[in-house]
Scaffold this motif. Sequence first.
Motif, PDB file in Angstrom:
ATOM      1  N   MET A   1       0.923  -1.239   0.009  1.00 32.25           N
ATOM      2  CA  MET A   1      -0.128   0.120   0.114  1.00 32.25           C
ATOM      3  C   MET A   1       0.764   1.311   0.061  1.00 32.25           C
ATOM      4  SD  MET A   1      -2.856   1.153   2.788  1.00 32.25           S
ATOM      5  CE  MET A   1      -4.182   0.111   2.343  1.00 32.25           C
ATOM      6  N   GLU A   2       0.580   1.979  -0.736  1.00 26.28           N
ATOM      7  CA  GLU A   2       1.497   3.407  -1.062  1.00 26.28           C
ATOM      8  C   GLU A   2       0.721   4.558  -0.135  1.00 26.28           C
ATOM      9  OE1 GLU A   2       1.591   4.245  -5.355  1.00 26.28           O
ATOM     10  OE2 GLU A   2       3.844   3.823  -5.142  1.00 26.28           O
ATOM     11  N   VAL A   3       1.135   4.379   1.007  1.00 30.43           N
ATOM     12  CA  VAL A   3       0.242   5.079   2.071  1.00 30.43           C
ATOM     13  C   VAL A   3       0.644   6.836   1.971  1.00 30.43           C
ATOM     14  CG1 VAL A   3      -0.256   5.944   4.511  1.00 30.43           C
ATOM     15  CG2 VAL A   3      -0.115   3.584   3.696  1.00 30.43           C
ATOM     16  N   THR A   4       1.995   6.941   1.951  1.00 29.75           N
ATOM     17  CA  THR A   4       2.424   8.310   1.884  1.00 29.75           C
ATOM     18  C   THR A   4       2.210   8.852   0.642  1.00 29.75           C
ATOM     19  OG1 THR A   4       4.470   7.670   3.209  1.00 29.75           O
ATOM     20  CG2 THR A   4       4.522   9.631   2.151  1.00 29.75           C
ATOM     21  N   ARG A   5       2.344   8.322  -0.669  1.00 32.29           N
ATOM     22  CA  ARG A   5       1.992   8.841  -1.843  1.00 32.29           C
ATOM     23  C   ARG A   5       0.459   9.063  -2.203  1.00 32.29           C
ATOM     24  NH1 ARG A   5       4.667   9.572  -6.409  1.00 32.29           N
ATOM     25  NH2 ARG A   5       6.462   8.633  -5.862  1.00 32.29           N
ATOM     26  N   THR A   6      -0.441   8.167  -1.663  1.00 35.53           N
ATOM     27  CA  THR A   6      -1.640   8.364  -1.584  1.00 35.53           C
ATOM     28  C   THR A   6      -2.191   9.762  -0.697  1.00 35.53           C
ATOM     29  OG1 THR A   6      -2.270   6.202  -1.582  1.00 35.53           O
ATOM     30  CG2 THR A   6      -3.960   7.466  -0.969  1.00 35.53           C
ATOM     31  N   LEU A   7      -1.483   9.900   0.375  1.00 33.52           N
ATOM     32  CA  LEU A   7      -1.875  11.307   1.016  1.00 33.52           C
ATOM     33  C   LEU A   7      -1.350  12.446   0.192  1.00 33.52           C
ATOM     34  CD1 LEU A   7      -2.979  11.496   3.716  1.00 33.52           C
ATOM     35  CD2 LEU A   7      -0.937  11.605   4.778  1.00 33.52           C
ATOM     36  N   ALA A   8       0.011  12.552  -0.197  1.00 31.61           N
ATOM     37  CA  ALA A   8       0.481  13.537  -1.099  1.00 31.61           C
ATOM     38  C   ALA A   8      -0.343  13.740  -2.442  1.00 31.61           C
ATOM     39  CB  ALA A   8       1.836  12.829  -1.547  1.00 31.61           C
ATOM     40  N   ARG A   9      -0.778  12.711  -2.874  1.00 30.44           N
ATOM     41  CA  ARG A   9      -1.694  12.995  -4.026  1.00 30.44           C
ATOM     42  C   ARG A   9      -2.877  13.672  -3.886  1.00 30.44           C
ATOM     43  NH1 ARG A   9      -2.354   7.815  -5.348  1.00 30.44           N
ATOM     44  NH2 ARG A   9      -0.297   7.579  -6.555  1.00 30.44           N
ATOM     45  N   TYR A  10      -3.465  13.003  -2.793  1.00 32.33           N
ATOM     46  CA  TYR A  10      -4.659  13.965  -2.290  1.00 32.33           C
ATOM     47  C   TYR A  10      -4.388  15.324  -2.115  1.00 32.33           C
ATOM     48  CZ  TYR A  10      -8.382  15.818   0.659  1.00 32.33           C
ATOM     49  OH  TYR A  10      -9.317  16.695   1.324  1.00 32.33           O
ATOM     50  N   VAL A  11      -3.404  15.571  -1.271  1.00 33.15           N
ATOM     51  CA  VAL A  11      -3.198  17.096  -0.870  1.00 33.15           C
ATOM     52  C   VAL A  11      -3.064  17.789  -2.235  1.00 33.15           C
ATOM     53  CG1 VAL A  11      -1.579  18.657   0.278  1.00 33.15           C
ATOM     54  CG2 VAL A  11      -2.164  16.327   1.315  1.00 33.15           C
ATOM     55  N   VAL A  12      -2.220  17.309  -3.016  1.00 31.84           N
ATOM     56  CA  VAL A  12      -1.850  18.068  -4.307  1.00 31.84           C
ATOM     57  C   VAL A  12      -3.116  18.434  -5.001  1.00 31.84           C
ATOM     58  CG1 VAL A  12      -0.752  17.927  -6.572  1.00 31.84           C
ATOM     59  CG2 VAL A  12       0.224  17.374  -4.387  1.00 31.84           C
TER      60      VAL A  12
ATOM     61  N   THR B   1       5.205  14.235  -1.834  1.00 30.96           N
ATOM     62  CA  THR B   1       5.779  12.762  -1.102  1.00 30.96           C
ATOM     63  C   THR B   1       7.159  12.913  -0.443  1.00 30.96           C
ATOM     64  OG1 THR B   1       4.560  11.511  -2.914  1.00 30.96           O
ATOM     65  CG2 THR B   1       6.476  10.547  -1.578  1.00 30.96           C
ATOM     66  N   TRP B   2       8.050  14.036  -1.157  1.00 30.40           N
ATOM     67  CA  TRP B   2       9.532  14.009  -0.541  1.00 30.40           C
ATOM     68  C   TRP B   2       9.204  14.786   0.527  1.00 30.40           C
ATOM     69  CZ3 TRP B   2      11.822  15.402  -5.795  1.00 30.40           C
ATOM     70  CH2 TRP B   2      12.258  14.244  -6.381  1.00 30.40           C
ATOM     71  N   ALA B   3       8.271  15.857   0.494  1.00 32.02           N
ATOM     72  CA  ALA B   3       8.031  17.007   1.722  1.00 32.02           C
ATOM     73  C   ALA B   3       7.721  16.159   3.048  1.00 32.02           C
ATOM     74  CB  ALA B   3       7.095  17.848   1.436  1.00 32.02           C
ATOM     75  N   LEU B   4       6.737  15.217   2.829  1.00 31.71           N
ATOM     76  CA  LEU B   4       6.147  14.401   3.814  1.00 31.71           C
ATOM     77  C   LEU B   4       7.480  13.436   4.426  1.00 31.71           C
ATOM     78  CD1 LEU B   4       2.823  13.152   2.582  1.00 31.71           C
ATOM     79  CD2 LEU B   4       3.428  14.798   4.376  1.00 31.71           C
ATOM     80  N   GLY B   5       8.277  13.109   3.571  1.00 35.56           N
ATOM     81  CA  GLY B   5       9.393  12.231   4.026  1.00 35.56           C
ATOM     82  C   GLY B   5      10.582  13.057   4.638  1.00 35.56           C
ATOM     83  N   ILE B   6      10.833  14.354   4.365  1.00 37.84           N
ATOM     84  CA  ILE B   6      11.771  15.125   4.940  1.00 37.84           C
ATOM     85  C   ILE B   6      11.104  15.616   6.272  1.00 37.84           C
ATOM     86  CG2 ILE B   6      12.812  17.290   4.843  1.00 37.84           C
ATOM     87  CD1 ILE B   6      12.568  17.243   1.578  1.00 37.84           C
TER      88      ILE B   6
ATOM     89  N   GLY C   1       8.513  21.257   9.378  1.00 43.92           N
ATOM     90  CA  GLY C   1       7.376  21.145   8.135  1.00 43.92           C
ATOM     91  C   GLY C   1       7.648  22.138   7.143  1.00 43.92           C
ATOM     92  N   LEU C   2       7.724  23.542   7.397  1.00 45.04           N
ATOM     93  CA  LEU C   2       8.055  24.395   6.678  1.00 45.04           C
ATOM     94  C   LEU C   2       9.345  24.354   5.672  1.00 45.04           C
ATOM     95  CD1 LEU C   2       7.612  27.173   4.891  1.00 45.04           C
ATOM     96  CD2 LEU C   2       8.462  28.612   7.189  1.00 45.04           C
ATOM     97  N   SER C   3      10.443  23.913   6.424  1.00 44.71           N
ATOM     98  CA  SER C   3      11.775  23.680   5.979  1.00 44.71           C
ATOM     99  C   SER C   3      11.602  22.387   4.780  1.00 44.71           C
ATOM    100  CB  SER C   3      12.612  23.318   7.073  1.00 44.71           C
ATOM    101  OG  SER C   3      12.884  24.121   7.868  1.00 44.71           O
ATOM    102  N   ALA C   4      10.694  21.376   5.164  1.00 43.23           N
ATOM    103  CA  ALA C   4      10.506  20.174   4.431  1.00 43.23           C
ATOM    104  C   ALA C   4       9.923  20.727   3.076  1.00 43.23           C
ATOM    105  CB  ALA C   4       9.646  19.300   5.127  1.00 43.23           C
TER     106      ALA C   4
ATOM    107  N   PHE D   1      14.837  18.347  -3.155  1.00 44.72           N
ATOM    108  CA  PHE D   1      15.537  17.473  -2.211  1.00 44.72           C
ATOM    109  C   PHE D   1      14.552  16.321  -1.906  1.00 44.72           C
ATOM    110  CE2 PHE D   1      17.591  16.808   2.058  1.00 44.72           C
ATOM    111  CZ  PHE D   1      18.478  17.278   2.145  1.00 44.72           C
ATOM    112  N   THR D   2      15.503  15.164  -2.170  1.00 43.73           N
ATOM    113  CA  THR D   2      14.772  14.046  -2.111  1.00 43.73           C
ATOM    114  C   THR D   2      14.727  13.040  -0.650  1.00 43.73           C
ATOM    115  OG1 THR D   2      16.770  12.740  -2.330  1.00 43.73           O
ATOM    116  CG2 THR D   2      15.428  13.477  -4.470  1.00 43.73           C
ATOM    117  N   SER D   3      13.709  12.321  -0.351  1.00 42.03           N
ATOM    118  CA  SER D   3      13.518  11.489   0.646  1.00 42.03           C
ATOM    119  C   SER D   3      12.998  10.115   0.304  1.00 42.03           C
ATOM    120  CB  SER D   3      12.618  12.277   1.707  1.00 42.03           C
ATOM    121  OG  SER D   3      11.277  12.251   1.103  1.00 42.03           O
ATOM    122  N   SER D   4      12.890   9.207   1.127  1.00 43.48           N
ATOM    123  CA  SER D   4      12.034   8.053   1.034  1.00 43.48           C
ATOM    124  C   SER D   4      10.313   8.675   0.426  1.00 43.48           C
ATOM    125  CB  SER D   4      12.022   7.281   2.173  1.00 43.48           C
ATOM    126  OG  SER D   4      10.932   6.092   1.891  1.00 43.48           O
ATOM    127  N   ASN D   5      10.037   7.648  -0.349  1.00 43.92           N
ATOM    128  CA  ASN D   5       8.772   7.810  -0.705  1.00 43.92           C
ATOM    129  C   ASN D   5       7.688   7.106  -0.066  1.00 43.92           C
ATOM    130  OD1 ASN D   5       9.306   9.229  -2.965  1.00 43.92           O
ATOM    131  ND2 ASN D   5       9.769   7.228  -4.345  1.00 43.92           N
TER     132      ASN D   5
END
Length: 452
Positions: free
Chosen positions: A1-12, A177-182, A210-213, A221-225
């Motif tokens: 399950m892509e939890v992080t990406r699902t959340l990121a997609r919704y916000v975007v 997705t990267w922002a959530l990872g950072i 969070g603002l920095s991320a 700037f990359t992070s885990s997906n």
Amino acid sequence: MEVTRTLARYVVNSKLADIPADVRREAVRSVVNWLGCAVGSCRHEAVDCALAGLGPFSGPRQASVLGREEKVDILLASLLNGISSHVFDFDDTHLKTIIHPAGPVASALFPLAEYMPVTGAELLHAFILGVEVECRIGNAVYPEHYEVGWHITGTAGVFGSAAACGKLLGLDEQQMTWALGIAGTQSSGFREMFGTHCKSFHPGRAAQNGLSAALLAQKNFTSSNQVIEAKRGFANVMSTKRNYAEITENLGKTFEVSTNSYKPFACGIVIHPSIDGCVQLKKENKLSGAEVEKVHLTVPHLVLELTGKRTPQVGLEGKFSVFHSCAVALLFGAAGEKEYSDAMVRDPKVIAIRDRVECTIDDSLRDDECHVELTLKDGRVLKKYVEHAIGSRERPMSDDDVNAKFHVLVDDILGQEHGERLLKLCWSIESLKDAAELCRQSLPAKAERRRA
């Protein structure tokens, strides 16, 4: 399950038009409550200390420290406003998780709105999404995450701040997705810090991180997906249990900000039923407090776990003492910020009542439920059962209550007339062409004139 990406997609992909009017209305109430808390506690020693320690190293004067004359860079402003909004422990509460949602999110959004053009509607939309992200992540790991000692406002709040700021910055799905990872790799905050300046540091740092991320992710700037769901990610490392359905199901159909609540008392939320019961008994029986021989509380275990400080020495510790809180409720019929001063926790009259308070744990009780029993010196026994504390979703604060609280907090800083002007402006946030006008109107009169 892509939890992080699902959340990121919704916000975007979320659009303000998709947010129901009643949800937007509750979000406005949340911002009003947050702004009152942030301005009202801007002169607290925790804010003074943080500004003295970090102010000399601030970058450009980009954003306001709400209620004060100083301007600092947007990252430091996020930290300071987050500290200020939480240090009175008077801010909002998502009762399902005990997250204080507005602090990490609004404290980052307002400085960002001073840095770049943002309408009030855009800011409110981002705020709703940030609260959604932090509370859904909190839902997935509560209560196990909280019970081992994490301060969930800090640990989950950083995700909300990143998502909200990322929305304003226009991040795409991968960047979000990267922002959530950072954000997730900066998730922290220990409950050990309750009763010290560090408790309010947690939402402040969550806002800043969070603002920095979001700013880093904007520059790729990359992070885990998979920061949330990975084997070595947030949910698995920081909780013994997790339920990802709490994050992904009904996205865009239900909204966590709709379940937000606002405090009538300036202390840990789990004490509110006990205070409520004591205040009711005092009023109904016209008690002075001095006639009380013994106070017996029957409460859920979280009350003593979180607020069991028997002999607080400073006001911040008093906010985590059910004993002190019941004493001031019986003596003064209130538990506002004035009842949690350093002087108040050392007052002999308060201590005398405080020492007469006893607690029994009953885990069949909900967190907003309690029994209060007073034994008076003349032998009478008075009892009060609190089914739902005032301020809960079942007994919510009205708009008038929120407005009155705003004035109690803000008028000493800005004056009644200025405070009323700021309050009306905040209620109309959706119509503002420039959200930063709220920051400008939060300035003391002298600073306002100088900047003009």
